[in-house]
Design a protein around this motif. Sequence first.
Motif, PDB file in Angstrom:
ATOM      1  N   UNK A 142     -14.710 -14.166   7.673  1.00 54.53           N
ATOM      2  CA  UNK A 142     -15.750 -15.208   7.604  1.00 54.53           C
ATOM      3  C   UNK A 142     -16.474 -15.150   6.268  1.00 54.53           C
ATOM      4  N   UNK A 143     -17.083 -16.271   5.943  1.00 53.11           N
ATOM      5  CA  UNK A 143     -17.915 -16.351   4.746  1.00 53.11           C
ATOM      6  C   UNK A 143     -19.216 -17.031   5.155  1.00 53.11           C
ATOM      7  N   UNK A 144     -20.320 -16.469   4.757  1.00 51.87           N
ATOM      8  CA  UNK A 144     -21.602 -17.122   4.994  1.00 51.87           C
ATOM      9  C   UNK A 144     -22.497 -16.791   3.811  1.00 51.87           C
ATOM     10  N   UNK A 145     -22.849 -17.832   3.061  1.00 48.52           N
ATOM     11  CA  UNK A 145     -23.684 -17.635   1.869  1.00 48.52           C
ATOM     12  C   UNK A 145     -23.081 -16.588   0.936  1.00 48.52           C
ATOM     13  N   UNK A 146     -23.816 -15.481   0.704  1.00 47.01           N
ATOM     14  CA  UNK A 146     -23.319 -14.460  -0.229  1.00 47.01           C
ATOM     15  C   UNK A 146     -22.591 -13.316   0.484  1.00 47.01           C
ATOM     16  N   UNK A 147     -22.176 -13.567   1.726  1.00 47.26           N
ATOM     17  CA  UNK A 147     -21.563 -12.497   2.520  1.00 47.26           C
ATOM     18  C   UNK A 147     -20.111 -12.818   2.877  1.00 47.26           C
ATOM     19  N   UNK A 148     -19.230 -11.889   2.550  1.00 51.00           N
ATOM     20  CA  UNK A 148     -17.816 -12.033   2.920  1.00 51.00           C
ATOM     21  C   UNK A 148     -17.499 -10.978   3.987  1.00 51.00           C
ATOM     22  N   UNK A 149     -16.940 -11.418   5.094  1.00 52.21           N
ATOM     23  CA  UNK A 149     -16.547 -10.486   6.157  1.00 52.21           C
ATOM     24  C   UNK A 149     -15.028 -10.399   6.183  1.00 52.21           C
ATOM     25  N   UNK A 150     -14.530  -9.170   6.201  1.00 49.18           N
ATOM     26  CA  UNK A 150     -13.070  -8.987   6.210  1.00 49.18           C
ATOM     27  C   UNK A 150     -12.686  -7.753   7.019  1.00 49.18           C
ATOM     28  N   UNK A 151     -11.404  -7.631   7.211  1.00 52.27           N
ATOM     29  CA  UNK A 151     -10.849  -6.469   7.902  1.00 52.27           C
ATOM     30  C   UNK A 151     -11.239  -5.187   7.166  1.00 52.27           C
ATOM     31  N   UNK A 152     -11.530  -4.140   7.908  1.00 51.84           N
ATOM     32  CA  UNK A 152     -11.885  -2.860   7.297  1.00 51.84           C
ATOM     33  C   UNK A 152     -10.616  -2.047   7.064  1.00 51.84           C
ATOM     34  N   UNK A 153     -10.397  -1.646   5.813  1.00 47.25           N
ATOM     35  CA  UNK A 153      -9.234  -0.819   5.481  1.00 47.25           C
ATOM     36  C   UNK A 153      -9.714   0.626   5.423  1.00 47.25           C
ATOM     37  N   UNK A 154      -9.397   1.398   6.454  1.00 46.89           N
ATOM     38  CA  UNK A 154      -9.864   2.776   6.526  1.00 46.89           C
ATOM     39  C   UNK A 154      -9.938   3.207   7.969  1.00 46.89           C
ATOM     40  N   UNK A 155     -10.657   4.313   8.192  1.00 44.70           N
ATOM     41  CA  UNK A 155     -10.696   4.878   9.544  1.00 44.70           C
ATOM     42  C   UNK A 155     -12.087   5.420   9.855  1.00 44.70           C
ATOM     43  N   UNK A 156     -12.566   5.188  11.063  1.00 45.66           N
ATOM     44  CA  UNK A 156     -13.862   5.710  11.517  1.00 45.66           C
ATOM     45  C   UNK A 156     -14.999   5.430  10.536  1.00 45.66           C
ATOM     46  N   UNK A 157     -14.982   4.262   9.961  1.00 44.28           N
ATOM     47  CA  UNK A 157     -16.074   3.897   9.052  1.00 44.28           C
ATOM     48  C   UNK A 157     -15.964   4.490   7.666  1.00 44.28           C
ATOM     49  N   UNK A 158     -14.863   5.186   7.378  1.00 46.18           N
ATOM     50  CA  UNK A 158     -14.638   5.702   6.029  1.00 46.18           C
ATOM     51  C   UNK A 158     -13.533   4.880   5.369  1.00 46.18           C
ATOM     52  N   UNK A 159     -13.848   4.248   4.239  1.00 49.18           N
ATOM     53  CA  UNK A 159     -12.820   3.433   3.601  1.00 49.18           C
ATOM     54  C   UNK A 159     -11.639   4.286   3.138  1.00 49.18           C
ATOM     55  N   UNK A 160     -10.473   3.681   3.112  1.00 49.98           N
ATOM     56  CA  UNK A 160      -9.303   4.350   2.539  1.00 49.98           C
ATOM     57  C   UNK A 160      -9.602   4.633   1.065  1.00 49.98           C
ATOM     58  N   UNK A 161      -8.985   5.688   0.500  1.00 54.24           N
ATOM     59  CA  UNK A 161      -9.293   6.015  -0.892  1.00 54.24           C
ATOM     60  C   UNK A 161      -8.804   4.932  -1.865  1.00 54.24           C
ATOM     61  N   UNK A 162      -9.534   4.802  -2.960  1.00 55.94           N
ATOM     62  CA  UNK A 162      -9.047   3.941  -4.036  1.00 55.94           C
ATOM     63  C   UNK A 162      -7.812   4.619  -4.624  1.00 55.94           C
ATOM     64  N   UNK A 163      -6.876   3.832  -5.074  1.00 54.16           N
ATOM     65  CA  UNK A 163      -5.637   4.388  -5.615  1.00 54.16           C
ATOM     66  C   UNK A 163      -5.919   5.362  -6.760  1.00 54.16           C
ATOM     67  N   UNK A 164      -6.983   5.145  -7.504  1.00 50.85           N
ATOM     68  CA  UNK A 164      -7.307   6.021  -8.635  1.00 50.85           C
ATOM     69  C   UNK A 164      -7.572   7.463  -8.190  1.00 50.85           C
ATOM     70  N   UNK A 165      -8.000   7.645  -6.919  1.00 49.56           N
ATOM     71  CA  UNK A 165      -8.294   8.986  -6.419  1.00 49.56           C
ATOM     72  C   UNK A 165      -7.140   9.593  -5.633  1.00 49.56           C
ATOM     73  N   UNK A 166      -6.036   8.886  -5.548  1.00 48.71           N
ATOM     74  CA  UNK A 166      -4.894   9.374  -4.780  1.00 48.71           C
ATOM     75  C   UNK A 166      -4.017  10.210  -5.706  1.00 48.71           C
ATOM     76  N   UNK A 167      -3.794  11.466  -5.324  1.00 49.91           N
ATOM     77  CA  UNK A 167      -2.990  12.330  -6.203  1.00 49.91           C
ATOM     78  C   UNK A 167      -1.577  12.528  -5.662  1.00 49.91           C
ATOM     79  N   UNK A 168      -1.405  12.252  -4.364  1.00 50.55           N
ATOM     80  CA  UNK A 168      -0.065  12.391  -3.795  1.00 50.55           C
ATOM     81  C   UNK A 168       0.354  11.119  -3.080  1.00 50.55           C
ATOM     82  N   UNK A 169       1.506  10.618  -3.472  1.00 45.88           N
ATOM     83  CA  UNK A 169       2.051   9.433  -2.815  1.00 45.88           C
ATOM     84  C   UNK A 169       3.442   9.804  -2.320  1.00 45.88           C
ATOM     85  N   UNK A 170       3.666   9.583  -1.023  1.00 48.53           N
ATOM     86  CA  UNK A 170       4.914  10.037  -0.431  1.00 48.53           C
ATOM     87  C   UNK A 170       6.133   9.361  -1.044  1.00 48.53           C
TER      88      UNK A 170
END
Length: 268
Positions: free
Chosen positions: A139-167
């Motif tokens: 959804x969008x309302x004024x200055x607010x964008x609502x979207x799916x949360x990418x992460x778990x238990x309220x902690x966002x997934x890491x930014x790629x810049x902080x990822x040191x191991x990729x399978x």
Amino acid sequence: MSDNEDFFEEELREPTKSDRLLKGKEYREVWEGVFDVKTLEAVEILKRRKVIEDLYWVVSTGKEADVFYAKSPKDEDLAVKIYRIHTSRFKRIEIYTLGDKRFGKFKSPIKAKWGWARREFKNLKLAWDAGVHVPRPIAICRNIVVMEFIGKNGTPAPQLKDVTEIENPEKVFETLINDIETLYKKAKIVHADLSPYNILYHNGIAYIIDMAQGVRISHEYALRFLYRDLYYIVSYFSAFLDELPSPDELYKRITGKEPDYIIKHFVK
Ligand SMILES: Nc1ncnc2c1ncn2[C@@H]1O[C@H](COP(=O)(O)OP(=O)(O)O)[C@@H](O)[C@H]1O
Ligand SMILES: [Mg+2]
């Protein structure tokens, strides 16, 4: 996603005659005050529309926006991005909006921020509809964008810049390049600020975020932005992979053309 249910926007009233009588700092302060009230109102509107049940906590404070972790009434995790007015990055912003007819003339700072939120939402929707890995726009309302949360238990997934191991870095790289290609060919936009900062790595998938500065491929600078996006992605993956296509090769694969001098030298 159903537009009627999830997507709503409204027109912002023009500054009234009395607003216009205020000058300089005073004018700014009034609008900043209004902005905060308007933001709180927008949160209430989103609650009333059953988009948000509750805002929980801030997961990020950026220069232009704060991102909150929230829940929907159906207990789904949400990311709620609220654009702030107290920034002075209009110079940077102008370069992206110039020549883009979709986001023409925003006069007040409030309008500018509402414009940025709307722009991010529309770009997210174009990307999502094209099948690109982005958070689902809700959804969008004024200055607010609502979207799916990418992460778990309220902690966002890491930014790629902080990822040191990729399978499987080959696969992640190829999927990301395919997404950039789909953005260009199908959604007909270029992200224009793509870097390991604006990619979240979650369950082996690279999700592209922060799409407010995305431009149409017809934008004067679109090809320069595309080349720069590719350049940063290739640079990042060179730490994980010995053999990588060059930004030039990828650029050619996506646009069918060789990058010229101006395009290549846009990367600083
Ligand atoms: N959809 C999302 N799901 C989870 N976290 C998010 C989401 N969108 C943004 N975030 C968090 O907020 C941070 C900043 O988001 P971003 O869109 O890049 O805003 P900014 O304009 O501040 O750079 C991200 O790095 C991430 O931690
Ligand atoms: Mg960002």
